[in-house]
Design a protein around this motif. Sequence first.
Motif, PDB file in Angstrom:
ATOM      1  N   ALA A   1     -25.259  57.295  11.814  1.00  0.00           N
ATOM      2  CA  ALA A   1     -24.922  56.171  10.941  1.00  0.00           C
ATOM      3  C   ALA A   1     -24.813  56.664   9.513  1.00  0.00           C
ATOM      4  CB  ALA A   1     -25.986  55.074  11.052  1.00  0.00           C
ATOM      5  N   TRP A   2     -24.032  55.943   8.745  1.00  0.00           N
ATOM      6  CA  TRP A   2     -23.833  56.311   7.343  1.00  0.00           C
ATOM      7  C   TRP A   2     -24.932  55.690   6.481  1.00  0.00           C
ATOM      8  CZ3 TRP A   2     -20.211  59.751   5.831  1.00  0.00           C
ATOM      9  CH2 TRP A   2     -19.130  60.003   6.692  1.00  0.00           C
ATOM     10  N   ASP A   3     -25.522  56.489   5.617  1.00  0.00           N
ATOM     11  CA  ASP A   3     -26.299  55.981   4.494  1.00  0.00           C
ATOM     12  C   ASP A   3     -25.386  55.978   3.276  1.00  0.00           C
ATOM     13  OD1 ASP A   3     -28.833  55.406   5.498  1.00  0.00           O
ATOM     14  OD2 ASP A   3     -29.417  57.513   5.450  1.00  0.00           O
ATOM     15  N   PHE A   4     -25.678  55.082   2.314  1.00  0.00           N
ATOM     16  CA  PHE A   4     -24.841  55.115   1.121  1.00  0.00           C
ATOM     17  C   PHE A   4     -25.658  54.802  -0.115  1.00  0.00           C
ATOM     18  CE2 PHE A   4     -24.478  50.629   2.324  1.00  0.00           C
ATOM     19  CZ  PHE A   4     -24.575  49.980   1.103  1.00  0.00           C
ATOM     20  N   ALA A   5     -25.134  55.247  -1.245  1.00  0.00           N
ATOM     21  CA  ALA A   5     -25.721  54.951  -2.544  1.00  0.00           C
ATOM     22  C   ALA A   5     -24.622  54.464  -3.470  1.00  0.00           C
ATOM     23  CB  ALA A   5     -26.398  56.185  -3.131  1.00  0.00           C
ATOM     24  N   VAL A   6     -24.946  53.471  -4.288  1.00  0.00           N
ATOM     25  CA  VAL A   6     -24.004  52.919  -5.258  1.00  0.00           C
ATOM     26  C   VAL A   6     -24.611  53.059  -6.638  1.00  0.00           C
ATOM     27  CG1 VAL A   6     -22.696  50.886  -5.969  1.00  0.00           C
ATOM     28  CG2 VAL A   6     -23.178  51.268  -3.544  1.00  0.00           C
TER      29      VAL A   6
ATOM     30  N   GLN B   1      -9.935  55.770 -21.815  1.00  0.00           N
ATOM     31  CA  GLN B   1     -10.156  56.991 -21.030  1.00  0.00           C
ATOM     32  C   GLN B   1     -10.449  56.556 -19.596  1.00  0.00           C
ATOM     33  OE1 GLN B   1     -13.335  57.690 -23.649  1.00  0.00           O
ATOM     34  NE2 GLN B   1     -12.382  59.434 -24.666  1.00  0.00           N
ATOM     35  N   TYR B   2      -9.684  57.120 -18.656  1.00  0.00           N
ATOM     36  CA  TYR B   2      -9.796  56.671 -17.276  1.00  0.00           C
ATOM     37  C   TYR B   2      -9.841  57.880 -16.338  1.00  0.00           C
ATOM     38  CZ  TYR B   2      -7.889  52.588 -19.674  1.00  0.00           C
ATOM     39  OH  TYR B   2      -7.668  51.564 -20.556  1.00  0.00           O
ATOM     40  N   ALA B   3     -10.595  57.721 -15.265  1.00  0.00           N
ATOM     41  CA  ALA B   3     -10.653  58.766 -14.246  1.00  0.00           C
ATOM     42  C   ALA B   3     -10.963  58.127 -12.903  1.00  0.00           C
ATOM     43  CB  ALA B   3     -11.713  59.808 -14.589  1.00  0.00           C
ATOM     44  N   PHE B   4     -10.329  58.663 -11.855  1.00  0.00           N
ATOM     45  CA  PHE B   4     -10.608  58.224 -10.493  1.00  0.00           C
ATOM     46  C   PHE B   4     -10.609  59.452  -9.599  1.00  0.00           C
ATOM     47  CE2 PHE B   4      -9.025  57.109  -6.243  1.00  0.00           C
ATOM     48  CZ  PHE B   4     -10.049  56.251  -5.848  1.00  0.00           C
ATOM     49  N   GLY B   5     -11.624  59.558  -8.743  1.00  0.00           N
ATOM     50  CA  GLY B   5     -11.713  60.710  -7.872  1.00  0.00           C
ATOM     51  C   GLY B   5     -12.251  60.360  -6.498  1.00  0.00           C
ATOM     52  N   LEU B   6     -11.759  61.059  -5.476  1.00  0.00           N
ATOM     53  CA  LEU B   6     -12.254  60.978  -4.108  1.00  0.00           C
ATOM     54  C   LEU B   6     -12.656  62.374  -3.664  1.00  0.00           C
ATOM     55  CD1 LEU B   6      -9.597  58.672  -2.382  1.00  0.00           C
ATOM     56  CD2 LEU B   6     -11.947  58.048  -2.963  1.00  0.00           C
TER      57      LEU B   6
ATOM     58  N   THR C   1     -15.412  57.875  -7.234  1.00  0.00           N
ATOM     59  CA  THR C   1     -15.905  57.693  -8.596  1.00  0.00           C
ATOM     60  C   THR C   1     -14.808  57.099  -9.470  1.00  0.00           C
ATOM     61  OG1 THR C   1     -17.330  59.636  -8.342  1.00  0.00           O
ATOM     62  CG2 THR C   1     -16.988  58.822 -10.574  1.00  0.00           C
ATOM     63  N   VAL C   2     -15.158  56.094 -10.254  1.00  0.00           N
ATOM     64  CA  VAL C   2     -14.229  55.465 -11.195  1.00  0.00           C
ATOM     65  C   VAL C   2     -14.887  55.443 -12.573  1.00  0.00           C
ATOM     66  CG1 VAL C   2     -12.928  53.391 -11.774  1.00  0.00           C
ATOM     67  CG2 VAL C   2     -13.249  54.017  -9.379  1.00  0.00           C
ATOM     68  N   THR C   3     -14.127  55.829 -13.595  1.00  0.00           N
ATOM     69  CA  THR C   3     -14.636  55.857 -14.960  1.00  0.00           C
ATOM     70  C   THR C   3     -13.644  55.186 -15.891  1.00  0.00           C
ATOM     71  OG1 THR C   3     -15.746  57.977 -14.536  1.00  0.00           O
ATOM     72  CG2 THR C   3     -15.448  57.342 -16.834  1.00  0.00           C
TER      73      THR C   3
ATOM     74  N   GLY D   1     -18.619  54.002 -12.061  1.00  0.00           N
ATOM     75  CA  GLY D   1     -19.060  53.529 -10.753  1.00  0.00           C
ATOM     76  C   GLY D   1     -18.881  54.632  -9.729  1.00  0.00           C
ATOM     77  N   GLN D   2     -19.943  54.924  -8.977  1.00  0.00           N
ATOM     78  CA  GLN D   2     -19.867  55.965  -7.950  1.00  0.00           C
ATOM     79  C   GLN D   2     -20.459  55.431  -6.653  1.00  0.00           C
ATOM     80  OE1 GLN D   2     -21.910  59.631  -8.841  1.00  0.00           O
ATOM     81  NE2 GLN D   2     -21.015  60.727  -7.122  1.00  0.00           N
ATOM     82  N   VAL D   3     -19.753  55.657  -5.549  1.00  0.00           N
ATOM     83  CA  VAL D   3     -20.219  55.305  -4.219  1.00  0.00           C
ATOM     84  C   VAL D   3     -20.235  56.579  -3.385  1.00  0.00           C
ATOM     85  CG1 VAL D   3     -19.828  53.939  -2.139  1.00  0.00           C
ATOM     86  CG2 VAL D   3     -19.244  52.994  -4.383  1.00  0.00           C
ATOM     87  N   MET D   4     -21.347  56.841  -2.689  1.00  0.00           N
ATOM     88  CA  MET D   4     -21.456  58.038  -1.868  1.00  0.00           C
ATOM     89  C   MET D   4     -21.938  57.664  -0.477  1.00  0.00           C
ATOM     90  SD  MET D   4     -23.485  61.599  -2.601  1.00  0.00           S
ATOM     91  CE  MET D   4     -23.206  63.038  -1.548  1.00  0.00           C
TER      92      MET D   4
END
Length: 377
Positions: A45-50, A98-103, A90-92, A66-69
Amino acid sequence: MKGALARATVIFGITLGARAAAAQSPETAAVAPVPEGAAGPPPRAWDFAVLPLVYYQPETSLGAVGQVMLVRTASSGSATEERHDTLSATVTATLRHQYAFGLSGMKFWNQDHDRLQVDLGIQRFPTTFWSVGNDTPTGAADHYTPLTVGAQPNYSHRVVGRIFVGMNAVVGYYRLQTFAPGGPVADYLATHLRQGRLVGVGPTLTRDSRDDSNYPRAGSLTSLKMLAYLPAWLSEYRFVELEADQRTFISLPRSSVLALQAFGQVLIGEAPIDVLPALGGPAMLRGYFQGRYRDKVYMVGQAEWRVPLFWRLGAAVFGAVGNVYPDLAHVDGDHLKAAGGLGLRLNVGRRNPVNIRLDVARAPGSTGVYLVIGEAI
């Protein structure tokens, strides 16, 4: 791509963990052994953190991250070497546009004989350049705005024992959008491309004996990488990156862990400003603004002692020394940069270790506060 948040003063932060009812040590999230004759282990099962965070940084004003893992035990691994599949987003955004989005994702399969890591990102994140060198004055700070879009896949296959060989690549586009005339950025662009395709390909060699891929408590990780950006595969920039990373983890009394890292990076050729080896940031030499010093060679060593406190909380003490140099012939021990600090850890995973870390680091003339998911080493 890598985020530009190297130094921030936290104004407000919230952490949420799913299925975090069972209290465990922040350094230990082991699943209890299944007695003989009992039912098998539950499905993975997946654990997650926000992690939503509002922060302030003098160079960027107010911003939000904002970061979700997601983390789960991989189908690979053994009783002594556990592997975890991970997926994060991750969204900044900041008040200065200033903007950033990453997977980012990591997958283990075939009994850990095969590994694939993929990073995707786009960011428009104004930052600061003090020119090239390890003695640039504070007053030389020059603000500019780069735009970066790219993907970074990395595949490796186990060939013998704990040794893996593979290939890594970078495919992207870089453009330096805005800068002030007459400053360090303009001087750098006088002899370098302002924009173009970035396409790099190269081999990797890894030895991995860690007991856990996410939060190791014993073993080591040795990684050697090369990336060649050449016109042969349509790269408009032409240079070569070499990287060596050695990490060692030592179990100590009271369930504590000593993590050690030696890291070296060499760049040969002419690269964009943001690809130059950069000293500082949330991972190495915490306390320095990421990119406070840049040059073609970067050498750093760091140590971190992590110890559980109570419930899901832990603490850390860390320190690092390093510097940047124009080439390997100039590497020496003079005028090393040093930084260190203290941190707290909160494990929000139930079946898998998912640590949120809060680090406060001090370097000469600057202080860094970092609130992120995952360890620095």
